[in-house]
Design a protein around this motif. Structure first.
Motif, PDB file in Angstrom:
ATOM      1  N   ASP A 142       0.855  -1.194   0.000  1.00  0.00           N
ATOM      2  CA  ASP A 142       0.000   0.000   0.000  1.00  0.00           C
ATOM      3  C   ASP A 142       0.890   1.242   0.000  1.00  0.00           C
ATOM      4  N   HIS A 163       1.245   4.268  -2.749  1.00  0.00           N
ATOM      5  CA  HIS A 163       1.105   5.712  -2.500  1.00  0.00           C
ATOM      6  C   HIS A 163       2.252   6.475  -3.157  1.00  0.00           C
ATOM      7  N   HIS A 203      -5.620   2.904  -7.151  1.00  0.00           N
ATOM      8  CA  HIS A 203      -6.463   2.835  -5.950  1.00  0.00           C
ATOM      9  C   HIS A 203      -7.933   2.655  -6.321  1.00  0.00           C
ATOM     10  N   HIS A 236      -6.830  -3.729   2.092  1.00  0.00           N
ATOM     11  CA  HIS A 236      -6.613  -2.624   1.152  1.00  0.00           C
ATOM     12  C   HIS A 236      -5.293  -2.774   0.393  1.00  0.00           C
ATOM     13  N   CYS A 239      -4.465  -3.112  -3.624  1.00  0.00           N
ATOM     14  CA  CYS A 239      -3.619  -2.093  -4.268  1.00  0.00           C
ATOM     15  C   CYS A 239      -2.467  -2.751  -5.023  1.00  0.00           C
TER      16      CYS A 239
HETATM   17 FE   LIG Z   1      -3.827   3.214   0.068  1.00  0.00          FE
END
Ligand SMILES: [Fe+2]
Length: 397
Positions: free
Chosen positions: A208, A212, A276, A290, A294
């Protein structure tokens, strides 16, 4: 390490870059919280300490609690956060915060705990439900929040750095995004708190964080500052994640991951791109973590935008130390090396569901800041490649 200069990055438009005002990074940082809040100027009083049952069982909040108690704060604990929080769970925490009217809110935990802590602090003096502050109602915070200190126990979400929070509303995600009132006053990055993270959680949260950084680099809202955080974060994570995954007690790998995740949180200032969005459509059906969703989406999101974002992908390659021609394959290889499967088919998702996922992606999670506009045909091809497990770098529309 990549060198980022304004010559390579957008600077013609002034953009904000919002961060917590104090960061403590290093072993033992969480036990220094009293010094940190003293510097911010919070006088001793009632403090709401938000955690979850795992944090409580492992005693990860003990240094924070001891430091604040010794400094004269009266701690009230709230740990009723079972996994990803719903609006209802967040509203219960808000009710506890309003009843206490604390001088300080502290969140010790992963993204769920930190998001609930941020929302609780912001809604003490603002009325209504958490739901009203999400994309469904778009209410703004009128009053300032209570000073908040966040102490992450995972290296992934970057919630300690961001002005965003996410909760669930039924089967949908509800986002309270781009609210400066959701920024923490301080973040304490203590690598020791992540040593006990299981390998699977290390991988998912770490990917994740990598998402980002890379999606922030691809965003058309990137700035020279998010490019700097993204580049540094990418370099740290691609080197440290395999080590932290294999050997959880590797102190330097854990420290690099925690720092990389924080930098990824700062990259959220640029906004995320289509990776995302795809991830949410997967998680809404498979109910997977999550970061797992991703990681499935990230290499395909890179391929989807590879033509308009070629120069940005070159920055990703440079930051990671990859050859430009190998970057997408190396990112997908990294994901698969730490346990991410090769296809949506292998996860039991029915192929017939792909068209509805394309529709949901376009309707619920549009990304005007994606370097390539989202189109149904391109996304159908993307989802099909993901479902079949075609390597992302070989996917052709
Ligand atoms: Fe995220």
């Amino acid at each position: 390490m990549a060198v980022v200069s304004a010559a390579f990055t957008p600077y013609e438009i002034a953009r904000p870059f919002r961060t917590p005002s104090r960061i403590w990074f290093g072993v033992g940082a969480s036990g220094r919280i009293a010094e940190c809040v003293g510097e911010i100027g919070v006088p001793p009083g009632p403090a709401l300490l938000v955690t979850d049952p795992v944090v409580e069982r492992l005693g990860l909040a003990r240094p924070v609690a001891q430091s604040l108690t010794a400094a004269g704060f009266a701690l009230h604990r709230y740990s009723d956060i079972p996994g990803e929080p719903s609006v209802e769970v967040a509203d219960s925490a808000v009710a506890a915060a309003r009843a206490l009217s604390p001088a300080l809110v502290v969140g010790v935990g992963g993204g769920s705990v930190m998001d609930v802590a941020k929302l609780s602090a912001a809604l003490v003096r603002n009325p209504g439900s958490v739901f009203e502050y999400t994309q469904f109602v778009k209410r703004r915070f009128d009053a300032p929040g209570v000073p908040t200190v966040l102490v992450p126990t995972t290296a992934g979400t970057g919630a300690e750095a961001s002005q965003n929070a996410v909760v669930t509303k039924g089967s949908l995600k509800a986002f309270a995004n781009n609210h400066p009132q959701l920024l923490a006053a301080a973040a304490l990055l203590d690598p020791q708190l992540t040593y006990s993270l299981p390998a699977k959680v290390t991988a998912e949260t770490g990917l994740d964080a990598l998402s980002h950084c890379i999606e922030g680099m691809l965003s058309t809202n990137a700035s020279a500052l998010t490019d700097a955080t993204s580049a540094q974060g990418i370099g740290l994570i691609v080197r440290a994640l395999p080590r932290a995954y294999r050997e959880g007690g590797d102190a330097s790998a854990r420290a690099d991951m925690l720092l990389g995740a924080y930098l990824g949180g700062l990259s959220l200032n640029a906004g995320m791109v289509v990776g995302h969005s795809i991830a949410y459509t997967i998680a809404n059906r498979l109910h997977c973590p999550h970061g797992f969703s991703c990681a499935l989406a990230l290499p395909y999101a890179m391929t989807y935008s590879r033509r308009p974002a070629a120069a940005r992908l070159a920055l990703v390659a440079r930051a990671a130390g990859f050859a430009e021609s190998d970057t997408i394959a190396r990112v997908q290889g990294l994901c698969q090396d730490v346990g991410i499967p090769e296809s949506l088919r292998a996860l039991g998702l029915e192929r017939e569901r792909l068209p509805e996922m394309v529709d949901e992606c376009l309707a619920q999670y549009p990304r005007p800041n994606n370097p390539r506009p989202l189109d149904a045909q391109g996304l159908r091809s993307l989802y099909t490649a993901m479902w079949e497990g075609r390597p992302a770098h070989l996917w052709q529309e």
